[in-house]
Design a protein around this motif. Structure first.
Motif, PDB file in Angstrom:
ATOM      1  N   SER A 136      84.183 -94.234 -27.684  1.00 39.20           N
ATOM      2  CA  SER A 136      83.891 -93.468 -26.468  1.00 39.20           C
ATOM      3  C   SER A 136      84.033 -91.967 -26.698  1.00 39.20           C
ATOM      4  N   THR A 137      84.835 -91.574 -27.670  1.00 39.39           N
ATOM      5  CA  THR A 137      85.016 -90.158 -27.992  1.00 39.39           C
ATOM      6  C   THR A 137      83.978 -89.677 -28.988  1.00 39.39           C
ATOM      7  N   LEU A 138      83.710 -90.493 -29.999  1.00 40.13           N
ATOM      8  CA  LEU A 138      82.706 -90.174 -31.010  1.00 40.13           C
ATOM      9  C   LEU A 138      81.852 -91.414 -31.229  1.00 40.13           C
ATOM     10  N   ALA A 139      80.608 -91.338 -30.850  1.00 35.31           N
ATOM     11  CA  ALA A 139      79.732 -92.514 -30.842  1.00 35.31           C
ATOM     12  C   ALA A 139      79.580 -93.156 -32.214  1.00 35.31           C
ATOM     13  N   ASP A 140      79.780 -92.395 -33.286  1.00 31.71           N
ATOM     14  CA  ASP A 140      79.616 -92.938 -34.634  1.00 31.71           C
ATOM     15  C   ASP A 140      80.800 -93.778 -35.077  1.00 31.71           C
ATOM     16  N   GLU A 141      81.905 -93.711 -34.349  1.00 34.06           N
ATOM     17  CA  GLU A 141      83.100 -94.464 -34.728  1.00 34.06           C
ATOM     18  C   GLU A 141      83.093 -95.854 -34.093  1.00 34.06           C
ATOM     19  N   PHE A 142      83.915 -96.739 -34.642  1.00 38.92           N
ATOM     20  CA  PHE A 142      84.193 -98.028 -34.008  1.00 38.92           C
ATOM     21  C   PHE A 142      85.612 -97.970 -33.431  1.00 38.92           C
ATOM     22  N   ASP A 143      85.900 -98.827 -32.479  1.00 40.67           N
ATOM     23  CA  ASP A 143      87.203 -98.822 -31.821  1.00 40.67           C
ATOM     24  C   ASP A 143      88.275 -99.430 -32.726  1.00 40.67           C
ATOM     25  N   GLY A 144      89.389 -98.707 -32.892  1.00 42.69           N
ATOM     26  CA  GLY A 144      90.523 -99.194 -33.658  1.00 42.69           C
ATOM     27  C   GLY A 144      91.536 -99.899 -32.764  1.00 42.69           C
ATOM     28  N   PHE A 145      92.641-100.321 -33.379  1.00 42.59           N
ATOM     29  CA  PHE A 145      93.646-101.092 -32.648  1.00 42.59           C
ATOM     30  C   PHE A 145      94.285-100.275 -31.522  1.00 42.59           C
ATOM     31  N   ALA A 146      94.610 -99.010 -31.785  1.00 38.92           N
ATOM     32  CA  ALA A 146      95.266 -98.204 -30.754  1.00 38.92           C
ATOM     33  C   ALA A 146      94.361 -98.002 -29.551  1.00 38.92           C
ATOM     34  N   THR A 147      93.062 -97.896 -29.793  1.00 42.98           N
ATOM     35  CA  THR A 147      92.111 -97.722 -28.694  1.00 42.98           C
ATOM     36  C   THR A 147      91.966 -99.005 -27.887  1.00 42.98           C
ATOM     37  N   ARG A 148      91.952-100.135 -28.552  1.00 44.01           N
ATOM     38  CA  ARG A 148      91.776-101.423 -27.871  1.00 44.01           C
ATOM     39  C   ARG A 148      93.042-101.865 -27.137  1.00 44.01           C
ATOM     40  N   TYR A 149      94.201-101.485 -27.665  1.00 39.54           N
ATOM     41  CA  TYR A 149      95.480-101.901 -27.082  1.00 39.54           C
ATOM     42  C   TYR A 149      96.219-100.646 -26.620  1.00 39.54           C
ATOM     43  N   ASN A 150      95.765-100.104 -25.505  1.00 41.78           N
ATOM     44  CA  ASN A 150      96.262 -98.817 -25.037  1.00 41.78           C
ATOM     45  C   ASN A 150      96.598 -98.853 -23.547  1.00 41.78           C
ATOM     46  N   ASP A 151      97.127 -99.986 -23.098  1.00 43.57           N
ATOM     47  CA  ASP A 151      97.427-100.162 -21.676  1.00 43.57           C
ATOM     48  C   ASP A 151      98.599-101.128 -21.560  1.00 43.57           C
ATOM     49  N   LEU A 152      99.690-100.677 -20.958  1.00 42.58           N
ATOM     50  CA  LEU A 152     100.858-101.544 -20.790  1.00 42.58           C
ATOM     51  C   LEU A 152     100.572-102.716 -19.863  1.00 42.58           C
ATOM     52  N   GLY A 153      99.439-102.680 -19.173  1.00 38.71           N
ATOM     53  CA  GLY A 153      99.036-103.837 -18.385  1.00 38.71           C
ATOM     54  C   GLY A 153      98.526-104.973 -19.251  1.00 38.71           C
ATOM     55  N   ASN A 154      98.216-104.692 -20.500  1.00 38.75           N
ATOM     56  CA  ASN A 154      97.805-105.723 -21.455  1.00 38.75           C
ATOM     57  C   ASN A 154      99.054-106.458 -21.926  1.00 38.75           C
ATOM     58  N   PRO A 155      99.117-107.781 -21.804  1.00 37.94           N
ATOM     59  CA  PRO A 155     100.329-108.505 -22.199  1.00 37.94           C
ATOM     60  C   PRO A 155     100.632-108.409 -23.685  1.00 37.94           C
ATOM     61  N   HIS A 156      99.679-107.966 -24.492  1.00 40.90           N
ATOM     62  CA  HIS A 156      99.917-107.829 -25.937  1.00 40.90           C
ATOM     63  C   HIS A 156     100.232-106.390 -26.339  1.00 40.90           C
ATOM     64  N   VAL A 157     100.649-105.592 -25.366  1.00 42.48           N
ATOM     65  CA  VAL A 157     101.142-104.242 -25.631  1.00 42.48           C
ATOM     66  C   VAL A 157     102.592-104.193 -25.159  1.00 42.48           C
ATOM     67  N   ILE A 158     103.519-103.990 -26.104  1.00 46.13           N
ATOM     68  CA  ILE A 158     104.954-103.999 -25.809  1.00 46.13           C
ATOM     69  C   ILE A 158     105.482-102.573 -25.797  1.00 46.13           C
ATOM     70  N   ASP A 159     106.222-102.236 -24.772  1.00 44.86           N
ATOM     71  CA  ASP A 159     106.794-100.895 -24.617  1.00 44.86           C
ATOM     72  C   ASP A 159     108.165-100.848 -25.283  1.00 44.86           C
ATOM     73  N   ALA A 160     108.313 -99.969 -26.306  1.00 47.40           N
ATOM     74  CA  ALA A 160     109.597 -99.833 -26.996  1.00 47.40           C
ATOM     75  C   ALA A 160     110.530 -98.855 -26.292  1.00 47.40           C
ATOM     76  N   GLY A 161     110.070 -98.228 -25.210  1.00 43.72           N
ATOM     77  CA  GLY A 161     110.963 -97.437 -24.379  1.00 43.72           C
ATOM     78  C   GLY A 161     110.954 -95.944 -24.580  1.00 43.72           C
ATOM     79  N   GLY A 162     110.124 -95.433 -25.474  1.00 44.69           N
ATOM     80  CA  GLY A 162     110.088 -93.996 -25.682  1.00 44.69           C
ATOM     81  C   GLY A 162     109.615 -93.258 -24.442  1.00 44.69           C
ATOM     82  N   SER A 163     110.275 -92.152 -24.105  1.00 38.81           N
ATOM     83  CA  SER A 163     109.930 -91.414 -22.891  1.00 38.81           C
ATOM     84  C   SER A 163     109.151 -90.143 -23.169  1.00 38.81           C
ATOM     85  N   ASP A 164     109.205 -89.648 -24.409  1.00 37.85           N
ATOM     86  CA  ASP A 164     108.507 -88.411 -24.770  1.00 37.85           C
ATOM     87  C   ASP A 164     107.007 -88.654 -24.790  1.00 37.85           C
ATOM     88  N   ASN A 165     106.244 -87.736 -24.253  1.00 44.17           N
ATOM     89  CA  ASN A 165     104.792 -87.912 -24.182  1.00 44.17           C
ATOM     90  C   ASN A 165     104.079 -87.703 -25.505  1.00 44.17           C
TER      91      ASN A 165
END
Length: 347
Positions: A136-165
């Motif tokens: 979505s950012t660069l049309a020539d790229e394919f989506d990597g893992f961080a792009t596909r799993y980037n929502d804590l609403g996804n049950p396969h994304v675990i929050d380790a608790g870091g608060s820093d942005n």
């Protein structure tokens, strides 16, 4: 296990297959020696020239109670069509022919060393795309893992608790396989890094003046297919500045009920959570990926047997590979330490 056309294979297996066809794959072998994640990924030939199309089951058929002399309604499962893209990476090297005249026999060695730098750049870029590629950012790229799993609403994304942005990193648990996650190369092409010796030709400088060069072209057409989203778990929001916090408040004895340190990153708990999210039939092929800082923190925690169970074994011929709960841990330093905090997407 040997690569079979239409199947999946690691770069080493593809290299062996191409060698049997008398195709030079020295560059594939060289890359395979120096990058962990690219050694692990099984690659498959895409089923089209533009990408790889697959069907994902999104719903099961309805079932009914049967009655005597009464029919059963028809039903069917539901599918969704997914097309995975393939990116085309290239790098071109040109060396002035006069350098060959000036340096003589040492020119070929210099050309080879320069070529290795180009291969290393492509290796790092490819590994980076597997994690951070964003179509979505660069049309020539394919989506990597961080792009596909980037929502804590996804049950396969675990929050380790870091608060820093801006001071976080991630670990990725991946179950590779033909029915789960694979790399891609275009239909009717060669998988892995390709080198083309362009020979000597005329080019121009910035002022359109002509001169002769020796040219080399390095290319890698590569993509990522996630056929089953359940085969990947991302442990995100790992606070980099708290990787080495002690489990309990300093100076207190945990056996007497001392207060736990709220800043402690419990890798044992996080990895167990991730492992148990992977379907049971995939768990024997999972590999955990992290960068050098997290790898070191894991091994430091392993010095306290109360905290984490870690041992060393072999993987793909490499010795002293750390394992946690029977899962091999592989280092991949393209995983960033300044990832933005992952949050739950608003509906």
């Amino acid at each position: 296990m040997a690569y079979e056309p239409g199947g999946v294979g690691t770069l080493a297996e593809l290299s062996e297959f191409y060698r049997s066809l008398k195709i030079d794959t020295t560059t594939i072998e060289l890359m395979n020696q120096i990058n962990d994640i690219l050694s692990d990924i099984p690659f498959r030939e895409a089923n089209s020239l533009k990408g790889h199309e697959t069907r994902v089951r999104t719903g099961l058929p309805d079932v009914y109670f049967r009655r005597l002399y009464r029919g059963t309604p028809l039903s069917r499962s539901q599918y969704s069509r997914v097309v995975e893209g393939i990116g085309m990476l290239e790098a071109r090297m040109e060396l002035d022919v006069k350098e060959k005249e000036l340096y003589g026999a040492t020119f070929n060695a210099y050309r080879l060393q320069e070529g290795k730098a180009f291969m290393e750049a492509l290796r790092q870029k490819t590994a980076e795309l597997f994690f951070y590629g964003d179509h979505s950012t660069l049309a020539d790229e394919f989506d990597g893992f961080a792009t596909r799993y980037n929502d804590l609403g996804n049950p396969h994304v675990i929050d380790a608790g870091g608060s820093d942005n801006e001071n976080n990193t991630s670990m990725y648990l991946v179950a590779w396989g033909a029915d789960t996650v694979t790399g891609l190369f275009p239909k009717e092409s060669i998988g892995g890094l390709k080198h083309t010796d362009l020979g000597m030709y005329v080019t121009t400088d910035s002022e359109a003046r002509k001169f002769e060069v020796f040219g080399d072209l390095w290319s890698w057409n590569v993509g990522l297919a996630v056929r089953d989203w359940r085969a990947v778990v991302r442990i995100c929001n790992i606070p980099v500045d708290k990787l080495y916090e002690d489990r309990v408040i300093a100076g207190e004895d945990s056996s007497t009920g001392a207060q736990l340190n709220p800043d402690y990153v419990d890798f044992r708990k996080l990895v167990i959570q991730a492992k148990n999210l992977i379907p049971n039939q995939y768990r024997n092929r999972t590999i955990l990926y992290c960068n050098e800082e997290v790898m070191t923190a894991l091994e430091v925690q392993a010095s306290d047997t109360k905290n984490i169970h870690l041992h060393y074994g072999e993987l793909f011929g490499s010795k002293s590979i750390p394992y946690i709960h029977s899962i091999p841990i592989r280092q991949c330093d393209v995983i960033k330490n300044d990832e933005p905090k992952v949050t739950k997407a608003s509906n």
